[in-house]
Design a protein around this motif. Structure first.
Motif, short mmCIF file in Angstrom:
data_model
loop_
_atom_site.label_atom_id
_atom_site.label_comp_id
_atom_site.label_asym_id
_atom_site.label_seq_id
_atom_site.Cartn_x
_atom_site.Cartn_y
_atom_site.Cartn_z
N LYS A 69 0.87 -1.07 0.10
CA LYS A 69 0.16 0.11 -0.03
C LYS A 69 1.17 0.85 -0.38
CE LYS A 69 -2.82 2.39 2.90
NZ LYS A 69 -3.94 2.21 4.11
N ARG A 70 1.18 2.05 -1.00
CA ARG A 70 1.80 3.54 -1.56
C ARG A 70 0.90 4.00 -2.15
NH1 ARG A 70 7.33 2.12 -1.82
NH2 ARG A 70 7.29 0.28 -2.12
N PRO A 71 0.06 5.11 -0.58
CA PRO A 71 -0.31 6.49 -0.64
C PRO A 71 0.05 6.96 -1.31
CG PRO A 71 -0.07 5.71 1.65
CD PRO A 71 0.85 4.51 1.31
N ALA A 72 1.56 7.09 -2.04
CA ALA A 72 1.75 8.07 -2.61
C ALA A 72 1.13 8.25 -3.86
CB ALA A 72 3.50 8.51 -2.28
N LEU A 73 1.11 7.11 -4.30
CA LEU A 73 0.71 6.55 -5.70
C LEU A 73 -0.47 6.76 -6.02
CD1 LEU A 73 3.40 4.29 -6.16
CD2 LEU A 73 3.40 6.12 -7.15
N ARG A 74 -1.74 6.73 -5.09
CA ARG A 74 -3.29 7.10 -5.22
C ARG A 74 -3.46 7.53 -6.23
NH1 ARG A 74 -4.56 9.58 0.02
NH2 ARG A 74 -4.42 7.72 0.94
N ASN A 75 -3.27 9.22 -6.17
CA ASN A 75 -3.55 9.68 -7.74
C ASN A 75 -2.97 9.16 -9.45
OD1 ASN A 75 -5.14 11.26 -6.56
ND2 ASN A 75 -3.69 12.45 -5.94
N ARG A 76 -2.03 8.08 -9.22
CA ARG A 76 -2.04 8.07 -10.32
C ARG A 76 -1.71 5.99 -11.03
NH1 ARG A 76 4.47 9.68 -9.21
NH2 ARG A 76 3.89 12.01 -9.40
N GLN A 77 -1.22 5.47 -10.47
CA GLN A 77 -1.69 5.04 -11.01
C GLN A 77 -2.49 3.32 -10.06
OE1 GLN A 77 2.06 4.06 -12.09
NE2 GLN A 77 2.87 3.12 -10.31
N GLY A 78 -2.80 3.63 -8.66
CA GLY A 78 -3.31 3.14 -8.30
C GLY A 78 -2.37 3.05 -6.74
N MET A 79 -2.58 2.76 -5.54
CA MET A 79 -1.36 2.90 -4.65
C MET A 79 -1.64 1.42 -3.88
SD MET A 79 -4.06 4.03 -0.81
CE MET A 79 -5.76 3.64 -0.32
N TRP A 80 -2.47 0.21 -4.78
CA TRP A 80 -2.72 -1.02 -4.25
C TRP A 80 -1.84 -1.38 -5.01
CZ3 TRP A 80 -3.40 -2.61 0.26
CH2 TRP A 80 -4.49 -1.84 1.09
N ALA A 81 -0.41 -2.90 -4.53
CA ALA A 81 -0.14 -2.88 -5.85
C ALA A 81 0.73 -5.14 -4.82
CB ALA A 81 1.76 -2.80 -5.85
N LEU A 82 0.09 -6.03 -5.91
CA LEU A 82 0.70 -7.21 -5.42
C LEU A 82 1.73 -7.63 -6.58
CD1 LEU A 82 -0.71 -9.92 -4.13
CD2 LEU A 82 -1.15 -10.61 -6.51
N ILE A 83 3.10 -7.91 -5.91
CA ILE A 83 3.78 -7.59 -6.56
C ILE A 83 4.22 -9.29 -5.84
CG2 ILE A 83 6.79 -7.34 -6.06
CD1 ILE A 83 5.90 -4.68 -4.96
N GLY A 84 5.19 -9.95 -7.25
CA GLY A 84 5.42 -11.49 -7.23
C GLY A 84 6.83 -12.02 -5.85
N GLU A 85 6.74 -12.82 -6.49
CA GLU A 85 8.37 -12.99 -5.73
C GLU A 85 9.49 -13.09 -6.21
OE1 GLU A 85 10.14 -18.18 -4.20
OE2 GLU A 85 8.73 -17.09 -5.44
N ALA A 86 9.96 -12.91 -7.08
CA ALA A 86 10.90 -11.96 -8.54
C ALA A 86 10.71 -10.38 -8.33
CB ALA A 86 10.97 -12.68 -9.96
N GLY A 87 9.93 -10.39 -7.72
CA GLY A 87 10.04 -8.96 -8.01
C GLY A 87 9.24 -7.44 -8.81
#
Length: 113
Positions: A69-87
């Protein structure tokens, strides 16, 4: 009656965290993956830029998935991200439910087998 003293939250000013609904959703998914025998451990990192929930197959590995959860990205691509094992970024969005959808689908496949 006595005086009601507020419970100290211990929150650091400027620290990013999960609210109750978000953490409930994430821990519900984690519990179902543990019940399916897929995940065994988790870790949370609450920093100034992001709050991260990492799920592990075993305790001594890299996390299989990280939910950030990155609130700084709220107005851009979205504050939530699902990141896999390799990054690699698997899914990014403004809402938590669509970001968790790939893991939910994987859970459905695990139950069917």
């Amino acid at each position: 009656m006595g005086i009601v003293t507020p419970f100290p939250t211990g929150a650091v000013p400027g620290q990013v965290g999960f609210d109750r609904a978000e953490l409930t959703r994430i821990l519900d998914l984690y519990g179902r993956m543990v019940a399916a025998g897929h995940w065994r451990d988790y870790a949370m990192d609450l920093g100034k830029d992001a709050a991260v929930f990492a799920a592990f197959r075993r305790a001594a590995e890299r996390p299989e998935f990280r939910i950030e959860k990155r609130p700084a990205l709220r107005n851009r691509q979205g504050m939530w991200a699902l990141i896999g094992e390799a990054g690699q970024v698997i899914r990014r969005g403004h809402d938590l439910a669509p970001v968790l959808a790939p893991v939910e689908r994987r859970l459905m496949k695990l139950v069917e087998e």
